[in-house]
Design an enzyme around this catalytic site. Structure first.
Site, PDB file in Angstrom:
ATOM      1  N   CYS A   1       0.837  -1.206   0.000  1.00 35.18           N
ATOM      2  CA  CYS A   1       0.000   0.000   0.000  1.00 35.18           C
ATOM      3  C   CYS A   1       0.870   1.252   0.000  1.00 35.18           C
ATOM      4  CB  CYS A   1      -0.941  -0.003   1.202  1.00 35.18           C
ATOM      5  SG  CYS A   1      -0.127  -0.180   2.807  1.00 35.18           S
TER       6      CYS A   1
ATOM      7  N   HIS B   1      -1.714   0.955   7.662  1.00 33.47           N
ATOM      8  CA  HIS B   1      -2.175   0.845   6.272  1.00 33.47           C
ATOM      9  C   HIS B   1      -2.247   2.242   5.676  1.00 33.47           C
ATOM     10  CE1 HIS B   1      -4.206  -0.628   2.735  1.00 33.47           C
ATOM     11  NE2 HIS B   1      -5.251   0.168   2.963  1.00 33.47           N
TER      12      HIS B   1
END
Length: 596
Positions: free
Chosen positions: A236, A507
């Site tokens: 990510c 994240h």
């Protein structure tokens, strides 16, 4: 004394500011009298007026003069240190009455409403006569009804009001004319950030015959790329940076204009080729998420610290990607680099150290690609301290140096203190900010921590207060000023990167903008969003693009100059070798003749 619109314009701004095709080639938008698709939504009253060449010329000339007057007056009002001592009210009377007398040297003032005599900070002007009035009391609209005139304009915004439609109307011709006039005024009034010379006049791109021929065979692509990126296993960090590259206007224009063609490139493991392939995929008709496997594999090959399946820091990958694109880009050099990365992100810091004893200032200039800002921790400190503006103020705040931290070259060897201040000498077209959210302890066994303190970022920011010019320029009464209009220093937000969770299990997601539409990207998921949602998010990185770019005179890239010099030297060496060979042949012939 009556005067034509052209003479009135010259009287207000002088010969140097006359908006003509000769002074600014290509700056004035061409208006076709033929009907087009945009005429469907166009005000029918404007269409009918523009059908008459003389009426159209009168409306356009008056509109340009009003907009130019306000743009110049605004600049001089905002920058009193550079203000010309001209009474702008008198110049306004020249404008609305179409006459000219040499203005006296008096203070800056504002025009008044022709009906109520109220001072107008935002005058509305009839585009058919000399009337100027206020909007709040309806005097300008009353004038239009009483005289049968159709159009008036707001001198500040250039908005056109139609009395027949009883509403403000949009017209692409007037909109382009407003922008071109304001840009032309700015070009005349502003200098570059460092060099003492004027801005290069804007000239639109006009394709040559070869380019026009090539454009006929080019397939059209979607106007924007909204395509998610697959998570290839804790990637990510890579996806959010790639999305920021995709929505970066300068990078997008560079790679979509085929400035780097992966099919013609001879480099191996070329990050520029990966960028070219990325934009090709994103702007393809396919809407399914794209997996940047090749980009990841190339990153692992060229950067050992980024290899592996562990989660990486997005900012570290951002710097790594910039370096790799720079290294494989055409025009890349170690000095005065002309590659797309330096054209987009490169600026300059200036560090000024002032000796407290003798006042000697020692200045050091350093390159910059991004700005890393400290965050106030949430313990015992107000949350309001965490804004982008406050972080920048702390970043450029004078810092006291200890007696052992500085040695003045002009003073005696006695120890004494100094003051250090950092500022931005040259602003880049794209500003990248990183907020230091990951705290690594330098002593003890404390584990690294993440600072979750909220940060408030604006949709646009004026960077003038943090530049070297603003800090070194002071007007009367100690007022800080800077050259040029605010437009030269204004930036608009176009991408934000967020980090959710903790350091070891977080994240990354991001927001990105194309024109006025905002979207949220969470790997392969793309959802429509809003500016308010973006500003409310807890930013880790944010990207701003300059609202108005500086157009510099064309300079041949250094790599081309070096190549031309090499060719000249090689040709000279070849001529010397050929001359030496011919001399040997002549000597051999003479020896043969002499032997006979």
């Amino acid at each position: 004394m009556s005067a034509s619109p052209d003479s009135t314009h010259t009287a207000l701004f002088g010969e140097e500011s006359t908006f003509s095709n000769e002074a600014h080639p290509g700056i004035e938008p061409s208006v076709s009298s033929d009907a087009s698709e945009s005429d469907i939504d166009r005000c029918s009253h404007i269409t009918s007026v523009f059908a008459d060449p003389s009426a159209k010329a009168g409306i356009i000339d008056k509109f340009k003069t009003v907009v130019a007057w306000h743009a110049r007056r605004t600049h001089d009002s905002l920058h009193p240190a550079k203000r010309r001592k001209v009474r702008w009210l008198f110049m306004w009377r020249c404008l609305v009455n179409d006459w000219y007398i040499q203005p006296p040297v008096l203070q800056v003032s504002s025009p008044t409403c022709e009906t109520c005599k109220r001072t107008l900070s935002r005058p509305f002007v009839c585009l058919h006569c000399s009337f100027a009035g206020c909007w709040s009391e309806g005097h300008i609209t009353n004038h239009l009804k009483e005289t049968g005139h159709t159009f008036c304009t707001d001198a500040k915004s250039g908005s056109v009001f139609c009395s027949e439609c009883e509403d403000f109307v949009f017209d692409d011709t007037m909109d382009e004319l407003y922008l071109s006039t304001v840009v032309s005024v700015e070009e005349q009034r502003t200098k570059f950030q460092v060099a003492k010379r004027g801005r290069e006049p804007y000239q639109p791109w006009i394709p040559t015959n070869d380019e026009s021929t090539a454009l006929k065979y080019i397939a059209t692509v979607p106007c924007q790329g909204r395509r998610g990126l697959l998570n290839l296993g804790q990637t990510c960090f890579l996806n959010v940076i790639l999305q920021s590259f995709i929505h970066n206007p300068l990078l997008r224009n560079y790679f979509l204009s085929d400035r780097h063609n992966s099919r013609l490139c001879k480099h191996s493991d070329c990050t520029c080729c990966e960028m070219d392939n990325l934009f090709t995929e994103i702007y393809s008709p396919t809407n399914t998420p794209f997996g940047p496997t090749s980009f990841l594999a190339t990153t692992w090959k060229v950067s050992a610290e980024m290899s592996g399946y562990a989660q990486q820091d997005a900012h570290e990958f951002f710097i790594t990607a910039l370096n790799q694109i720079h290294g494989t880009c055409r025009g890349s050099t170690n000095i005065s680099c002309n590659c797309i990365i330096h054209q987009t992100f490169a600026g300059q810091f200036q560090s000024d150290v002032t000796c407290e004893k003798c006042g000697t200032v020692t200045s050091t200039i350093d390159p910059m690609l991004d700005i890393s800002l400290e965050l106030r921790s949430k313990s015992g400190e107000a949350a309001t301290d965490n804004t982008l503006a406050s972080c920048l103020r702390r970043y450029t705040k004078p810092e006291k140096l200890g007696e052992r931290e500085y040695s003045c070259s002009k003073c005696t060897k006695a120890s004494h203190g100094a003051v250090k201040r950092l500022s931005i000498r040259t602003l880049p077209p794209v500003l990248s900010f990183q907020f230091k959210r990951f705290e690594h302890k330098t002593s003890g066994k404390a584990a690294p921590q993440k600072i979750d303190a909220p940060i408030r970022i604006p949709a646009s920011i004026n960077m003038a207060p943090y530049t070297t010019l603003a800090m070194n320029t002071t007007g009367k009464d100690g007022e800080t000023g800077y050259p040029g209009p605010d437009a030269m220093y204004e930036y608009d937000l176009f991408a934000v990167i967020n980090h959710e969770g903790q350091m070891d299990n977080g994240h990354y997601t991001n927001f990105a903008r194309f024109q006025d539409e905002w979207y949220r990207f969470d790997d392969d998921k793309v959802t429509p969003s809003t500016l308010s949602d973006c500003l409310a998010s807890n930013a880790y990185m944010c990207f701003y693009v300059k609202r108005h770019l500086d157009y510099k005179p064309y300079m041949k890239p250094t790599y081309l100059l070096a190549r031309e010099n090499d060719i000249v030297r090689e040709q000279a060496m070849e001529r010397e070798k050929e001359a030496a060979r011919m001399k040997e042949v002549d000597d051999a012939l003479m020896a043969m003749v002499g032997g006979d």
